[in-house]
Each structure stands twice: as C-alpha cells, then as structure tokens.
Design a protein around this motif. Sequence first.
Motif, PDB file in Angstrom:
ATOM      1  N   ILE A  50       0.857  -1.185   0.000  1.00 41.97           N
ATOM      2  CA  ILE A  50       0.000   0.000   0.000  1.00 41.97           C
ATOM      3  C   ILE A  50       0.893   1.235   0.000  1.00 41.97           C
ATOM      4  O   ILE A  50       1.555   1.522   0.998  1.00 41.97           O
ATOM      5  N   ASP A  51       0.906   1.939  -1.111  1.00 38.98           N
ATOM      6  CA  ASP A  51       1.721   3.143  -1.227  1.00 38.98           C
ATOM      7  C   ASP A  51       0.992   4.330  -0.600  1.00 38.98           C
ATOM      8  O   ASP A  51       1.598   5.112   0.134  1.00 38.98           O
ATOM      9  N   GLU A  52      -0.299   4.446  -0.886  1.00 40.27           N
ATOM     10  CA  GLU A  52      -1.131   5.500  -0.297  1.00 40.27           C
ATOM     11  C   GLU A  52      -2.497   4.921   0.008  1.00 40.27           C
ATOM     12  O   GLU A  52      -3.045   4.160  -0.785  1.00 40.27           O
ATOM     13  N   GLY A  53      -3.049   5.313   1.164  1.00 41.91           N
ATOM     14  CA  GLY A  53      -4.391   4.890   1.524  1.00 41.91           C
ATOM     15  C   GLY A  53      -4.401   3.879   2.648  1.00 41.91           C
ATOM     16  O   GLY A  53      -3.387   3.647   3.313  1.00 41.91           O
ATOM     17  N   MET A  54      -5.577   3.291   2.849  1.00 46.30           N
ATOM     18  CA  MET A  54      -5.731   2.285   3.904  1.00 46.30           C
ATOM     19  C   MET A  54      -6.779   1.267   3.477  1.00 46.30           C
ATOM     20  O   MET A  54      -7.698   1.570   2.722  1.00 46.30           O
ATOM     21  N   VAL A  55      -6.596   0.042   3.977  1.00 50.40           N
ATOM     22  CA  VAL A  55      -7.524  -1.050   3.684  1.00 50.40           C
ATOM     23  C   VAL A  55      -7.882  -1.757   4.981  1.00 50.40           C
ATOM     24  O   VAL A  55      -7.193  -1.621   5.991  1.00 50.40           O
ATOM     25  N   ARG A  56      -8.970  -2.510   4.919  1.00 47.05           N
ATOM     26  CA  ARG A  56      -9.325  -3.353   6.060  1.00 47.05           C
ATOM     27  C   ARG A  56      -9.542  -4.766   5.572  1.00 47.05           C
ATOM     28  O   ARG A  56      -9.966  -5.004   4.441  1.00 47.05           O
ATOM     29  N   LEU A  96     -10.538   1.379   2.360  1.00 48.90           N
ATOM     30  CA  LEU A  96     -11.290   2.311   3.205  1.00 48.90           C
ATOM     31  C   LEU A  96     -11.114   3.749   2.738  1.00 48.90           C
ATOM     32  O   LEU A  96     -11.754   4.648   3.258  1.00 48.90           O
ATOM     33  N   SER A  97     -10.226   3.947   1.801  1.00 48.35           N
ATOM     34  CA  SER A  97      -9.992   5.241   1.161  1.00 48.35           C
ATOM     35  C   SER A  97      -9.544   4.924  -0.261  1.00 48.35           C
ATOM     36  O   SER A  97      -9.385   3.755  -0.613  1.00 48.35           O
ATOM     37  N   ASP A  98      -9.321   5.941  -1.054  1.00 52.86           N
ATOM     38  CA  ASP A  98      -8.691   5.685  -2.336  1.00 52.86           C
ATOM     39  C   ASP A  98      -7.302   5.112  -2.053  1.00 52.86           C
ATOM     40  O   ASP A  98      -6.617   5.565  -1.124  1.00 52.86           O
ATOM     41  N   LEU A 160      -5.044   4.993  13.594  1.00 55.22           N
ATOM     42  CA  LEU A 160      -6.103   4.011  13.370  1.00 55.22           C
ATOM     43  C   LEU A 160      -7.372   4.447  14.089  1.00 55.22           C
ATOM     44  O   LEU A 160      -8.456   4.460  13.509  1.00 55.22           O
ATOM     45  N   VAL A 161      -7.249   4.840  15.329  1.00 54.64           N
ATOM     46  CA  VAL A 161      -8.401   5.222  16.145  1.00 54.64           C
ATOM     47  C   VAL A 161      -9.071   6.478  15.588  1.00 54.64           C
ATOM     48  O   VAL A 161     -10.290   6.613  15.644  1.00 54.64           O
ATOM     49  N   GLN A 162      -8.283   7.373  15.001  1.00 52.28           N
ATOM     50  CA  GLN A 162      -8.830   8.627  14.488  1.00 52.28           C
ATOM     51  C   GLN A 162      -9.433   8.512  13.091  1.00 52.28           C
ATOM     52  O   GLN A 162     -10.306   9.297  12.736  1.00 52.28           O
ATOM     53  N   THR A 163      -8.987   7.549  12.301  1.00 60.48           N
ATOM     54  CA  THR A 163      -9.405   7.525  10.895  1.00 60.48           C
ATOM     55  C   THR A 163     -10.369   6.401  10.531  1.00 60.48           C
ATOM     56  O   THR A 163     -11.007   6.476   9.486  1.00 60.48           O
ATOM     57  N   ILE A 164     -10.478   5.391  11.359  1.00 55.53           N
ATOM     58  CA  ILE A 164     -11.330   4.250  11.038  1.00 55.53           C
ATOM     59  C   ILE A 164     -12.754   4.512  11.525  1.00 55.53           C
ATOM     60  O   ILE A 164     -12.943   4.953  12.660  1.00 55.53           O
ATOM     61  N   PRO A 165     -13.765   4.241  10.714  1.00 52.78           N
ATOM     62  CA  PRO A 165     -15.144   4.396  11.175  1.00 52.78           C
ATOM     63  C   PRO A 165     -15.414   3.576  12.442  1.00 52.78           C
ATOM     64  O   PRO A 165     -14.881   2.479  12.615  1.00 52.78           O
TER      65      PRO A 165
END
Length: 187
Positions: A50-56, A96-98, A160-165
């Motif tokens: 993952i270069d940019e963004g986040m996944v779950r 979870l984002s682009d 993680l706590v700030q950005t994850i739904p």
Amino acid sequence: MDRLRQRFDLLTSQSDDDWLRFSTIVESVAYQKNDCLIQAGQAEKYIYYIDEGMVRLFLTNNGRDISLDFIFSNDFVSAYSSFLTGQPTAFTVQALSDVQALRFSRTKLLALYDQSHKAERIGRLIAEQAFLRKTSREVQFLTNNAKQRYVQLLEQNPVLVQTIPVRHLASYLGIAPESLSRIRREV
C-alpha cells in the motif's frame, strides 16, 4: 517505487541488480474507496504494497462484518494463507480510502525466489513481521478486556483510532459500537 525500495532496504541491503529483478514483476494498481482488492471466496493471487491509503481485512459472520485488521501506507497486505495455498480466502480486503498500491503476483514472485536469495529473504522477513503482528493481536484479544484493548490500540496506533469508522473499529475490538462509545467517554 522508491518507498517500496526503502522499505526493502530496511529489511536487508540489496544491490541495484536485486532491485531491478524485483521491480520488473511489480504492477501499479489503484482502487477507489470501498473497492475490494480481493473478496471472500476468491483465491488470492497477489501481495500488495500500500503506497497510499488504507484497507481493512474483514469477514462476514451471521450477516455481520468483523474487522480483522487495518493496513496503512507503507505496509503489505494479502489474504496470505490463500496466497500460499491457492485455496479460497474466508475474508475480504477492502479499500477504506482511495488506494494507490503496487502488487506482485504469486507466480512471478515464486519464480523470482528461485532466482534471487535476496528476494526470498525479503519475502521471508515480511512474512515473519506479519506473523508477529497477528500473534500479538491474538494475545491482546485473549488476555485483555475491551477497554484495555482500546487503550493499547490508542497508544500504539492513534491514527487508526482517528481515521477508522466507529463500526469497523468496534468490530475489530470485538464489541458493539455503543460499547466503544462508552469506553471512549471513560478514556
């Protein structure tokens, strides 16, 4: 590609020839928010950087999504057991984002391992890091209550706590969203 090489260099030094061999098997891909890199029931064919963004990573049980892990920029993700065995995976990897990512196929990676001891070493070290991460999560889940897990997560990974739904974070902690809200007020 520069960030990926830097990440590899943190694991072990490599020559320009080693990097050139690896860079020829890398493919650049992009996903939009909510796209799936792989869905439950499919066989994993890639490892992603993952270069940019986040996944779950999540699975569905009795109609409920259960978040297993979150992966951010500068890290690797795969349905790794499926990648190793060729069997369908039980979970989904979702953006979870682009996401901008680099991926390498199982076939090309295994061929590279046969050609390069450095590549094989890097692959082993990345797999070891993933194993240690998974083991640590299992121990936390089995030995700590929900509040302790949340506090530990907050200390170790405030992003993680700030950005994850909240609903995803609550399922990751093994609690209902309402319980997470209560814990957040207490903390």
